[in-house]
Motif scaffolding. Structure first.
Motif, PDB file in Angstrom:
ATOM      1  N   HIS A 272       0.821  -1.208   0.000  1.00  0.00           N
ATOM      2  CA  HIS A 272       0.000   0.000   0.000  1.00  0.00           C
ATOM      3  C   HIS A 272       0.855   1.259   0.000  1.00  0.00           C
ATOM      4  N   ARG A 273       1.914   1.267   0.800  1.00  0.00           N
ATOM      5  CA  ARG A 273       2.724   2.477   0.957  1.00  0.00           C
ATOM      6  C   ARG A 273       3.675   2.714  -0.195  1.00  0.00           C
ATOM      7  N   PHE A 274       4.234   1.618  -0.754  1.00  0.00           N
ATOM      8  CA  PHE A 274       5.306   1.763  -1.736  1.00  0.00           C
ATOM      9  C   PHE A 274       4.890   1.388  -3.155  1.00  0.00           C
ATOM     10  N   ALA A 275       3.586   1.417  -3.397  1.00  0.00           N
ATOM     11  CA  ALA A 275       3.038   1.232  -4.737  1.00  0.00           C
ATOM     12  C   ALA A 275       3.537  -0.053  -5.396  1.00  0.00           C
ATOM     13  N   ARG A 276       3.518  -1.132  -4.634  1.00  0.00           N
ATOM     14  CA  ARG A 276       3.845  -2.441  -5.167  1.00  0.00           C
ATOM     15  C   ARG A 276       2.602  -3.311  -5.074  1.00  0.00           C
ATOM     16  N   THR A 277       2.564  -4.368  -5.870  1.00  0.00           N
ATOM     17  CA  THR A 277       1.446  -5.292  -5.750  1.00  0.00           C
ATOM     18  C   THR A 277       1.738  -6.279  -4.626  1.00  0.00           C
ATOM     19  N   GLU A 278       0.685  -6.802  -4.019  1.00  0.00           N
ATOM     20  CA  GLU A 278       0.888  -7.789  -2.962  1.00  0.00           C
ATOM     21  C   GLU A 278       1.532  -9.057  -3.509  1.00  0.00           C
ATOM     22  N   GLN A 279       1.285  -9.352  -4.779  1.00  0.00           N
ATOM     23  CA  GLN A 279       1.920 -10.521  -5.383  1.00  0.00           C
ATOM     24  C   GLN A 279       3.428 -10.316  -5.492  1.00  0.00           C
ATOM     25  N   GLU A 280       3.859  -9.112  -5.824  1.00  0.00           N
ATOM     26  CA  GLU A 280       5.296  -8.832  -5.875  1.00  0.00           C
ATOM     27  C   GLU A 280       5.937  -9.019  -4.507  1.00  0.00           C
ATOM     28  N   VAL A 281       5.262  -8.540  -3.470  1.00  0.00           N
ATOM     29  CA  VAL A 281       5.795  -8.703  -2.123  1.00  0.00           C
ATOM     30  C   VAL A 281       5.815 -10.174  -1.739  1.00  0.00           C
ATOM     31  N   ALA A 282       4.760 -10.915  -2.103  1.00  0.00           N
ATOM     32  CA  ALA A 282       4.703 -12.340  -1.789  1.00  0.00           C
ATOM     33  C   ALA A 282       5.837 -13.096  -2.471  1.00  0.00           C
ATOM     34  N   THR A 283       6.144 -12.726  -3.705  1.00  0.00           N
ATOM     35  CA  THR A 283       7.249 -13.363  -4.427  1.00  0.00           C
ATOM     36  C   THR A 283       8.570 -13.084  -3.724  1.00  0.00           C
ATOM     37  N   ASP A 284       8.740 -11.854  -3.253  1.00  0.00           N
ATOM     38  CA  ASP A 284       9.966 -11.510  -2.520  1.00  0.00           C
ATOM     39  C   ASP A 284      10.081 -12.306  -1.219  1.00  0.00           C
ATOM     40  N   ILE A 285       8.960 -12.527  -0.562  1.00  0.00           N
ATOM     41  CA  ILE A 285       8.993 -13.290   0.691  1.00  0.00           C
ATOM     42  C   ILE A 285       9.469 -14.716   0.437  1.00  0.00           C
ATOM     43  N   GLU A 286       8.980 -15.321  -0.615  1.00  0.00           N
ATOM     44  CA  GLU A 286       9.415 -16.691  -0.936  1.00  0.00           C
ATOM     45  C   GLU A 286      10.895 -16.713  -1.306  1.00  0.00           C
ATOM     46  N   GLU A 287      11.361 -15.693  -2.019  1.00  0.00           N
ATOM     47  CA  GLU A 287      12.789 -15.627  -2.357  1.00  0.00           C
ATOM     48  C   GLU A 287      13.625 -15.401  -1.102  1.00  0.00           C
ATOM     49  N   MET A 288      13.100 -14.627  -0.164  1.00  0.00           N
ATOM     50  CA  MET A 288      13.798 -14.411   1.093  1.00  0.00           C
ATOM     51  C   MET A 288      14.043 -15.741   1.804  1.00  0.00           C
ATOM     52  N   LEU A 289      13.049 -16.617   1.806  1.00  0.00           N
ATOM     53  CA  LEU A 289      13.205 -17.920   2.446  1.00  0.00           C
ATOM     54  C   LEU A 289      14.324 -18.724   1.803  1.00  0.00           C
ATOM     55  N   GLN A 290      14.436 -18.636   0.492  1.00  0.00           N
ATOM     56  CA  GLN A 290      15.519 -19.334  -0.200  1.00  0.00           C
ATOM     57  C   GLN A 290      16.875 -18.718   0.149  1.00  0.00           C
ATOM     58  N   GLU A 291      16.915 -17.391   0.243  1.00  0.00           N
ATOM     59  CA  GLU A 291      18.171 -16.722   0.582  1.00  0.00           C
ATOM     60  C   GLU A 291      18.650 -17.075   1.991  1.00  0.00           C
ATOM     61  N   PHE A 292      17.724 -17.296   2.904  1.00  0.00           N
ATOM     62  CA  PHE A 292      18.136 -17.715   4.249  1.00  0.00           C
ATOM     63  C   PHE A 292      19.060 -18.933   4.169  1.00  0.00           C
ATOM     64  N   ASN A 293      18.702 -19.879   3.315  1.00  0.00           N
ATOM     65  CA  ASN A 293      19.492 -21.108   3.204  1.00  0.00           C
ATOM     66  C   ASN A 293      20.775 -20.896   2.408  1.00  0.00           C
ATOM     67  N   ARG A 294      20.696 -20.087   1.363  1.00  0.00           N
ATOM     68  CA  ARG A 294      21.903 -19.857   0.542  1.00  0.00           C
ATOM     69  C   ARG A 294      22.970 -19.099   1.319  1.00  0.00           C
ATOM     70  N   TYR A 295      22.548 -18.149   2.139  1.00  0.00           N
ATOM     71  CA  TYR A 295      23.503 -17.284   2.843  1.00  0.00           C
ATOM     72  C   TYR A 295      23.778 -17.731   4.287  1.00  0.00           C
ATOM     73  N   HIS A 296      23.040 -18.743   4.753  1.00  0.00           N
ATOM     74  CA  HIS A 296      23.157 -19.170   6.160  1.00  0.00           C
ATOM     75  C   HIS A 296      22.939 -17.976   7.106  1.00  0.00           C
ATOM     76  N   THR A 297      21.784 -17.375   6.945  1.00  0.00           N
ATOM     77  CA  THR A 297      21.436 -16.165   7.679  1.00  0.00           C
ATOM     78  C   THR A 297      21.233 -16.443   9.177  1.00  0.00           C
ATOM     79  N   LYS A 298      21.630 -15.474   9.990  1.00  0.00           N
ATOM     80  CA  LYS A 298      21.397 -15.533  11.431  1.00  0.00           C
ATOM     81  C   LYS A 298      20.751 -14.230  11.885  1.00  0.00           C
ATOM     82  N   TYR A 299      20.035 -14.343  13.005  1.00  0.00           N
ATOM     83  CA  TYR A 299      19.320 -13.202  13.571  1.00  0.00           C
ATOM     84  C   TYR A 299      19.597 -13.178  15.068  1.00  0.00           C
TER      85      TYR A 299
END
Length: 310
Positions: A272-299
């Motif tokens: 809503h704020r950044f003029a993106r579609t919710e589908q675009e954000v959803a696609t980024d979320i799924e890619e984020m999950l893949q990046e967690f494994n590729r980069y061995h992310t920690k929090y």
């Protein structure tokens, strides 16, 4: 009266400090998110960034069990046999329920903006109080032996944190403990991470900053300082680094699921704020999950606690 000034509800109180001025021009009702976006319900008159609905209730309960596993319990402060316990921002009440069961001799109070999950059989020594830390706590000075507050970095504006922690210390009894558990939405605090993960967190940070919320991880890094400024003693600080993603085993998988659900909760406001579609954000979320494994992310989670002097 400005929103960051704490209104006192008790006779036995002292004036609040107003030395910390807000870093944002946000006022209630400004830069408001729509109350309903799809199936999600957001608060318009609060800086709180996440929704208040059944989906978030489920995520909060799930997150509670993750944090309990990370901490190997529900707290780190060396409490003994508290008579009164307060959980500020109690959410679903699960943490407070478990403390009530652990300490059946204690009165346990959960405080939040609203009751988000009604329980058919709460512990007999538990009660819920509606309230807002930004308006002051409706309790007398020196009321509780243990005061707990967890993951309100998306709810309390950065400028209000020193006064908020002062309020927690005010209601703590001499010899009692205050414990804070916080984290960060800053991209630099999720490392190493990929470009899509960084972009999602940056958008979330921009959304947070519009509402006066810390977007740089300052709050999490300052917990021990906030406690010290209130006059508490015996302050301890711990940083616990947790794997995110299937590469980190069961805990890492649970953390990734928690991040996915949290990101989904913010996807409509981001779109809503950044003029993106919710589908675009959803696609980024799924890619984020893949990046967690590729980069061995920690929090990291930061836990700090201190004791009120006798």
């Amino acid at each position: 009266m400005p929103w960051w000034f704490f209104r006192r509800h008790s006779r036995n109180t002292t004036p609040a400090s107003t030395s910390a001025q807000p870093s944002s021009g946000w006022q209630p009702g400004e830069i408001a998110l729509p109350r309903l976006q799809g199936p999600r319900r957001y608060l318009q008159e609060q800086p709180y960034l996440l929704p208040k609905d059944l989906g978030e209730v489920n995520r909060l309960d799930f997150q509670h069990y993750i944090l309990r596993a990370i901490l190997h319990g529900n707290y780190l402060a060396p409490i003994q046999q508290p008579r009164r316990i307060l959980d500020v921002g109690c959410g679903t009440g699960q943490w407070a329920f478990e403390l009530a069961q652990q300490f059946p001799q204690a009165e346990v109070v959960g405080l939040d903006l609203e009751l988000v999950k009604a329980s058919a059989s709460p512990p007999p020594n538990y009660r819920f109080v509606q309230g807002d830390i930004l308006h002051g706590l409706p309790f007398d000075n020196d009321s509780f032996d243990f005061v707990h507050q967890r993951l309100l970095f998306l709810a309390i504006p950065q400028a209000a944190w020193p006064a908020a922690v002062q309020e927690l210390a005010r209601v703590t009894a001499p010899g009692g403990w205050v414990e804070l558990v916080e984290a960060s939405i800053a991209p630099k605090d999720l490392t190493p991470s990929g470009p899509v993960t960084q972009r999602l967190f940056a958008l979330g940070g921009q959304l947070a900053a519009l509402r006066g919320i810390d977007s740089e991880g300052v709050v999490a890094r300052s917990l021990n300082y906030y406690l010290s400024e209130t006059g508490l003693v015996n302050i301890e600080r711990r940083q616990i680094e947790v794997p995110v993603g299937e590469w980190g085993g069961r805990l890492g998988s649970l953390m990734a699921l928690n991040f996915r659900e949290g990101a989904k909760a913010l996807s409509a406001p981001i779109a809503h704020r950044f003029a993106r579609t919710e589908q675009e954000v959803a696609t980024d979320i799924e890619e984020m999950l893949q990046e967690f494994n590729r980069y061995h992310t920690k929090y990291s989670y930061i836990i700090a606690y201190g004791q009120k002097a006798y």
